[in-house]
Design an enzyme around this catalytic site. Structure first.
Site, PDB file in Angstrom:
ATOM      1  N   GLU A 131     -49.512  39.890   7.622  1.00 12.59           N
ATOM      2  CA  GLU A 131     -49.187  40.157   9.022  1.00 12.59           C
ATOM      3  C   GLU A 131     -48.335  39.012   9.575  1.00 12.59           C
ATOM      4  O   GLU A 131     -48.651  37.849   9.279  1.00 12.59           O
ATOM      5  CB  GLU A 131     -50.445  40.286   9.879  1.00 12.59           C
ATOM      6  CG  GLU A 131     -50.121  40.860  11.249  1.00 12.59           C
ATOM      7  CD  GLU A 131     -51.365  41.067  12.140  1.00 12.59           C
ATOM      8  OE1 GLU A 131     -51.279  41.829  13.087  1.00 12.59           O
ATOM      9  OE2 GLU A 131     -52.384  40.442  11.857  1.00 12.59           O
ATOM     10  N   GLY A 264     -56.300  31.750  11.595  1.00 14.74           N
ATOM     11  CA  GLY A 264     -57.730  31.500  11.494  1.00 14.74           C
ATOM     12  C   GLY A 264     -58.352  32.437  10.478  1.00 14.74           C
ATOM     13  O   GLY A 264     -59.170  32.042   9.643  1.00 14.74           O
ATOM     14  N   ALA A 265     -57.940  33.706  10.554  1.00 13.63           N
ATOM     15  CA  ALA A 265     -58.461  34.718   9.645  1.00 13.63           C
ATOM     16  C   ALA A 265     -57.570  35.946   9.736  1.00 13.63           C
ATOM     17  O   ALA A 265     -56.761  36.066  10.659  1.00 13.63           O
ATOM     18  CB  ALA A 265     -59.888  35.082  10.027  1.00 13.63           C
ATOM     19  N   MET A 266     -57.724  36.860   8.771  1.00 16.90           N
ATOM     20  CA  MET A 266     -56.868  38.043   8.727  1.00 16.90           C
ATOM     21  C   MET A 266     -57.656  39.258   8.286  1.00 16.90           C
ATOM     22  O   MET A 266     -58.345  39.223   7.272  1.00 16.90           O
ATOM     23  CB  MET A 266     -55.683  37.777   7.770  1.00 16.90           C
ATOM     24  CG  MET A 266     -54.760  38.958   7.590  1.00 16.90           C
ATOM     25  SD  MET A 266     -53.924  39.391   9.161  1.00 16.90           S
ATOM     26  CE  MET A 266     -53.757  41.154   8.950  1.00 16.90           C
ATOM     27  N   GLU A 267     -57.483  40.333   9.044  1.00 22.97           N
ATOM     28  CA  GLU A 267     -58.345  41.516   8.920  1.00 22.97           C
ATOM     29  C   GLU A 267     -57.947  42.498   7.829  1.00 22.97           C
ATOM     30  O   GLU A 267     -58.046  43.714   8.035  1.00 22.97           O
ATOM     31  CB  GLU A 267     -58.367  42.236  10.266  1.00 22.97           C
ATOM     32  CG  GLU A 267     -57.036  42.911  10.686  1.00 22.97           C
ATOM     33  CD  GLU A 267     -56.127  42.061  11.544  1.00 22.97           C
ATOM     34  OE1 GLU A 267     -56.182  40.830  11.433  1.00 22.97           O
ATOM     35  OE2 GLU A 267     -55.334  42.631  12.317  1.00 22.97           O
ATOM     36  N   ASN A 268     -57.530  42.024   6.647  1.00 24.74           N
ATOM     37  CA  ASN A 268     -57.217  42.954   5.563  1.00 24.74           C
ATOM     38  C   ASN A 268     -58.426  43.854   5.324  1.00 24.74           C
ATOM     39  O   ASN A 268     -59.533  43.360   5.137  1.00 24.74           O
ATOM     40  CB  ASN A 268     -56.887  42.184   4.296  1.00 24.74           C
ATOM     41  CG  ASN A 268     -55.985  41.010   4.575  1.00 24.74           C
ATOM     42  OD1 ASN A 268     -54.871  41.183   5.036  1.00 24.74           O
ATOM     43  ND2 ASN A 268     -56.490  39.805   4.351  1.00 24.74           N
ATOM     44  N   GLU A 301     -62.741  39.814  13.168  1.00 27.07           N
ATOM     45  CA  GLU A 301     -62.072  40.495  12.052  1.00 27.07           C
ATOM     46  C   GLU A 301     -62.798  41.785  11.690  1.00 27.07           C
ATOM     47  O   GLU A 301     -62.162  42.795  11.377  1.00 27.07           O
ATOM     48  CB  GLU A 301     -61.957  39.565  10.839  1.00 27.07           C
ATOM     49  CG  GLU A 301     -61.275  38.219  11.108  1.00 27.07           C
ATOM     50  CD  GLU A 301     -59.931  38.320  11.817  1.00 27.07           C
ATOM     51  OE1 GLU A 301     -59.258  39.357  11.691  1.00 27.07           O
ATOM     52  OE2 GLU A 301     -59.574  37.352  12.522  1.00 27.07           O
ATOM     53  N   GLU A 323     -55.340  43.174  19.018  1.00 30.55           N
ATOM     54  CA  GLU A 323     -55.914  41.838  19.199  1.00 30.55           C
ATOM     55  C   GLU A 323     -56.785  41.714  20.450  1.00 30.55           C
ATOM     56  O   GLU A 323     -57.812  41.047  20.433  1.00 30.55           O
ATOM     57  CB  GLU A 323     -54.810  40.779  19.206  1.00 30.55           C
ATOM     58  CG  GLU A 323     -54.040  40.692  17.878  1.00 30.55           C
ATOM     59  CD  GLU A 323     -54.940  40.392  16.677  1.00 30.55           C
ATOM     60  OE1 GLU A 323     -56.118  40.042  16.855  1.00 30.55           O
ATOM     61  OE2 GLU A 323     -54.446  40.534  15.540  1.00 30.55           O
TER      62      GLU A 323
HETATM   63  N1  BES Z   1     -54.561  39.496  13.002  1.00 34.56           N
HETATM   64  C1  BES Z   1     -54.923  38.160  13.273  1.00 34.56           C
HETATM   65  C2  BES Z   1     -54.332  37.175  12.299  1.00 34.56           C
HETATM   66  C3  BES Z   1     -52.876  36.885  12.545  1.00 34.56           C
HETATM   67  C4  BES Z   1     -52.502  36.137  13.624  1.00 34.56           C
HETATM   68  C5  BES Z   1     -51.910  37.318  11.679  1.00 34.56           C
HETATM   69  C6  BES Z   1     -51.175  35.877  13.843  1.00 34.56           C
HETATM   70  C7  BES Z   1     -50.586  37.062  11.892  1.00 34.56           C
HETATM   71  C8  BES Z   1     -50.219  36.339  12.988  1.00 34.56           C
HETATM   72  C9  BES Z   1     -56.432  37.977  13.235  1.00 34.56           C
HETATM   73  O1  BES Z   1     -57.179  39.107  13.521  1.00 34.56           O
HETATM   74  C10 BES Z   1     -56.752  37.007  14.322  1.00 34.56           C
HETATM   75  O2  BES Z   1     -56.628  37.357  15.453  1.00 34.56           O
HETATM   76  N2  BES Z   1     -57.128  35.786  13.967  1.00 34.56           N
HETATM   77  C11 BES Z   1     -57.362  34.731  14.916  1.00 34.56           C
HETATM   78  C12 BES Z   1     -58.815  34.398  15.030  1.00 34.56           C
HETATM   79  C13 BES Z   1     -59.502  35.241  16.045  1.00 34.56           C
HETATM   80  C14 BES Z   1     -60.971  34.980  16.084  1.00 34.56           C
HETATM   81  C15 BES Z   1     -58.937  35.060  17.424  1.00 34.56           C
HETATM   82  C16 BES Z   1     -56.605  33.535  14.442  1.00 34.56           C
HETATM   83  O3  BES Z   1     -56.111  33.568  13.318  1.00 34.56           O
HETATM   84  O4  BES Z   1     -56.498  32.577  15.185  1.00 34.56           O
HETATM   85 ZN    ZN Z   2     -57.247  39.673  15.468  1.00 35.11          ZN
END
Ligand code: BES
Ligand code: ZN
Length: 857
Positions: A131, A264-268, A301, A323
């Site tokens: 992503e 921080g993390a990714m929702e694959n 996630e 999001e």
């Molecule tokens: N989908 C996002 C990860 C992401 C963020 C991918 C930006 C590409 C670009 C994931 O679900 C997410 O929101 N992660 C957050 C943590 C969350 C607890 C707010 C992050 O990575 O900070």
């Molecule tokens: Zn997210």
């Protein structure tokens, strides 16, 4: 034709992908067969690919005719053009591609992550992060969220390694020296959700949620840190199945901690990836804040498995649907799991962050046009996440939780395995609530900004007025300023809840404030009024002086979130020049009896901001003011946990010690911190995990070379991600210029991971003792940082310029970004510069008054 959207003449429905990563040469080979549907007899197929070599491309069309393609790769447009001699027959076809790439070190696409095993030997693993638009770096594909397809992944790997992808393994075979794992078909989903992880991995014993096994994965030696993450993973998965009324859409759920991870993390779907700090923890040794972070990220996630993965936005302009919803659901799930954490009160901090950016002229609407990939990247900001979640919470409270949930269920059921837009969500919520949702919501989603509701008593009436809140009267002038900022309505439909105290009784009233002004008679025996009762509204409240005084004199009758908002709004109104700084500082003195950690965080945060504005001569007086406000609270709590005390109070103790020992420069606190830390290190007297991180921060703040080297070693040899973080950020706090220089050097010399270095640099830009050195360093090494850091890195780091709040530094910041023609994507840079202006303007306007006020300390 839009150069950023693929033509739809040929579209995919299924990918059979085989990848062979080689962790020694850091390359991979791949082949894929894509089932396509040809809608027009075209002689060209256009799909996305970047930094890949395509060696073969051959199509078999609906008439069974095979044609080899002439392959064109255009790196600039990130496209692969396949040209054929004859037109393709309309109908179902098959496209076969053979390609190669490298496992890069930029933490995107198919990349490598390097870590030390328990015996200290360096190891490499491979992981993916797709992503928003990086699947095209791992295999040629239609890399837009609306081209959903089934993915069937096969991985041919070194037999000593383990492979994980979105689904369960259905077969394990050999192919020469390699072992081959074939994974089950995925559901119909978007390319950005495909995941592949290959390495020496350990996993926990799965827990079953219905038929879904849930496990945590990590590099060898860290499995002992997985229990807490697994617990919240299981709890939130159960919660969501129940809330959404739909089964989890995958066949297993793995959560993987990756040592190098940009976000921080990714929702694959089925293979959620995390940075280690967001998943692995020693529960016994962690603070409340550290545990809450993990619960949040895991729940967030998991929420995406439905909101995002099962139902996906049609295009990146709708990313807020993903999001904001995941952030909102994260709160609901964590709140249900640990009600004692009062998660919705802590959400006030997130809401406040959104109100702060959304009070700029350079803000943007939550939903905003997106064309290029870098514009999509810029959408992952506080407006998408925190403002989005805030307005969803406001809507949920307005419609009622049950009705809201019914609308969400209907939306998900109707659009599952497909794509949807904001209008689809409004339609579903409208059917569930029988209310005109767009009329109420469009102003919050499609217009920038939000209102401040002024509350006053005039002529025996309660008067409510709304107008847009902005910190500055005029948009900022800077070299890149766009002609006119998006026109905003000066009016919103504001769901206001009033709590009126009159004649010794309290009543709550709901008003949908749609006009610029409404008046209502004051009840007999009127005592006080709280607007934004319960604190769920995404707006600010500005009370007239008399009404504010009535509330300040009965603070215990307000909920924690209401006290939070009272302070936060007063501070914002001060920064906007609508309330004198002296009044605000008087207000902070009314909170010495406060015991909520979130209220304290807004109080302390405002004092941190002031610390960036005061002259060096006044700084010791500001430190004295900090001690005056916070010391009584710590004295009342004491330094050690009391029996039966809750987790939030323990966290507050840590926060107060940190504030007093750093911002308050309290010598006694620093001395006590050193003693306690020494006792803890000797094993003589273990310190509460909520206090320990504060002690480390305080000791760094007062520390010399010896302590610096001690902490650097602790950072290098830390045994949990949290411990590593505490010591890493402590390295930013040592006041000596030579030590500041050392830490700065470490942001580009490989000693700090590139996933962390931008945040380290940011915190050094924000801190008074290091900001000038950090700014010089950043200017000098900008290109190096740009080359080293993952793609969001510079944007995150550059946020630190908001701390450079002197007129001279501000001018220099403008000069630098102007001369270097730097674009951070979207409105990012414009927002940072405007925030900087707000701070410097506050200094220019109130500096003298502040100085006079501080003279008494
Ligand atoms: N989908 C996002 C990860 C992401 C963020 C991918 C930006 C590409 C670009 C994931 O679900 C997410 O929101 N992660 C957050 C943590 C969350 C607890 C707010 C992050 O990575 O900070
Ligand atoms: Zn997210």
């Amino acid at each position: 034709m839009d150069p950023f959207r693929l033509p739809r003449a040929v579209v995919p429905s299924r990918y059979d992908i085989r990848l062979e990563p080689d962790l020694t040469t850091l390359t991979f080979r791949g082949e894929e067969t894509i089932a396509v549907s040809v809608a027009e007899p075209v002689r060209e197929i256009v799909l996305n690919a970047v930094e890949l070599a395509v060696d073969e491309a051959v199509v078999v069309d609906a008439r069974g005719r095979e044609q080899w393609a002439t392959v064109g790769l255009d790196e600039a447009s990130e496209r692969c053009q396949l040209a054929f001699a004859e037109p393709l027959a309309v109908g179902a076809g098959r496209l076969r591609l053979v390609f190669r790439g490298t496992l890069n070190d930029k933490l995107r696409g198919f990349y490598r992550s390097v870590y030390k095993d328990p015996s200290g030997v360096s190891r490499t693993m491979a992981a993916t992060q797709f992503e928003a638009t990086d699947a095209r770096r791992a295999f040629p594909c239609w890399d837009e969220p609306a081209f959903k397809a089934i993915f069937s992944v096969t991985l041919a790997i070194d037999p000593a390694l383990t492979a994980v992808s979105n689904t369960r393994i259905v077969s394990k075979t050999r192919d020469g020296a390699r072992k081959v794992a074939r994974f089950a078909d995925s559901i119909v989903m978007s390319t950005y959700l495909v995941a592949i992880v290959v390495g020496e991995l350990e996993h926990t014993e799965p827990t079953l949620v219905g038929a879904t096994p849930v496990s945590i994965w990590c590099v060898p030696g860290k499995r002992r840190l997985a229990a807490f993450g697994q617990e919240i993973a299981v709890a939130s998965l159960r919660y969501f199945e129940d809330y959404y009324g739909l089964a989890y859409p995958g066949d297993k759920l793995d959560l993987l901690a990756i040592p190098d991870f940009a976000a921080g993390a990714m929702e694959n779907l089925g293979a959620i990836t995390f940075r280690e700090t967001a998943l692995l923890v020693d529960e016994q040794a962690a603070s409340h804040a550290e545990l809450q972070r993990i619960a949040d990220v895991v729940a967030h996630e998991n929420a995406h498995m439905w909101f995002g993965d099962l139902v996906t936005m049609s295009w990146w302009n709708g990313i807020w649907l993903n999001e904001a919803f995941a952030t909102f659901m994260e709160m609901l799930a964590v709140d249900a799991w640990k009600p004692e954490w009062q998660r919705w009160v802590a959400f006030g901090v997130s809401r406040a962050a959104a109100l702060s950016v959304d009070g700029l002229h350079s803000t943007r609407p939550i939903e905003f046009p997106v064309r290029a990939p870098r514009e999509a990247d810029a959408m992952f900001d506080v407006l998408t996440y925190e403002k989005g979640a805030s307005v969803l919470r406001m809507l949920e409270q307005y419609l009622g939780a049950e009705v809201f949930r019914a609308g969400v269920r209907e939306y998900l059921t109707r659009h599952r395995f497909a794509n949807a837009d904001t209008g689809d969500l409004w339609a579903a919520l409208g059917r569930a609530s029988q209310q005109p949702i767009p009329a109420v919501m469009d102003g919050w989603i499609f217009a920038p900004g939000y209102p401040v509701v002024s509350v006053s008593v005039e002529g025996g009436e309660l008067v409510l007025r709304q107008q847009r809140f902005t910190y500055l009267a005029e948009p900022l002038r800077w070299f890149g300023a766009t002609a006119a900022p998006a026109a905003a309505p000066a009016r919103w439909q504001v769901p206001v809840r009033l709590r009126l105290a009159a004649g010794g009784r309290e009543t709550v009233e709901r008003v949908l404030l749609a006009e610029p002004e409404t008046r209502r008679p004051l009840p007999a025996g009127f005592e006080s009024v709280v607007a934004n009762e319960g604190g769920h509204g995404f707006y600010r409240v500005r009370y007239d002086e008399a009404l504010r005084e009535r509330l300040l004199s009965r603070l215990p009758s307000l909920g924690a979130i209401e006290r939070f908002n009272l302070v936060n709004d007063a501070w914002a109104v001060t920064a906007a020049g609508l309330m004198p700084i002296t009044q605000y500082l008087d207000l902070t003195a009314r909170f010495r009896d406060e015991r909520d950690k979130n209220v304290w965080s807004v109080l302390i945060g405002s004092l941190h901001t002031l610390n960036r504005l005061v002259t060096p001569a006044d700084r010791p007086k500001l430190e004295a003011l900090v001690r005056d406000r916070a010391a009584p609270a710590l004295a009342a709590l004491g330094w050690t946990p009391q029996p039966g005390e809750d987790e939030l109070t323990r966290q507050l103790r840590g926060d107060l010690i940190r504030a007093l020992g750093t911002l308050g420069n309290d010598r006694a606190v620093q001395a006590r911190a050193a003693e306690l830390y020494a006792g803890h290190e000797r094993g003589a007297a273990p310190v509460d995990p909520n206090v320990l991180p504060a002690l480390i921060a305080v000791l760094a703040h007062a520390g010399d070379e010896g302590r610096y080297h001690e902490f650097f070693e602790r950072f290098r040899t830390a045994t949990t991600p949290q411990e590593e973080q505490r010591y890493l950020y402590a390295l930013t706090a040592f006041p000596k210029p030579a030590l500041v220089e050392q830490t700065l050097a470490r942001t580009i010399n490989g000693e700090i991971r590139t996933q962390d270095a931008p945040f380290v640099a940011r915190s050094m830009l924000m801190a008074v003792h290091s900001r000038e050195q950090a700014w010089d360093f950043v200017k000098k090494h900008w290109d190096t940082m740009d080359r080293l850091y993952p793609k969001h890195g510079l944007r995150r780091m550059a946020e630190g310029v908001v701390g450079l709040a002197t007129p001279e530094l501000e001018a220099d910041v403008h000069r630098f970004f102007h001369e270097r023609k730097i674009d951070l994507g979207g409105k990012t840079l414009e927002q940072y510069l405007e925030q900087l202006r707000v701070a410097v303007a506050l200094r220019e306007r109130e500096g003298a008054a502040l100085s006079a006020y501080l003279a008494r300390f």
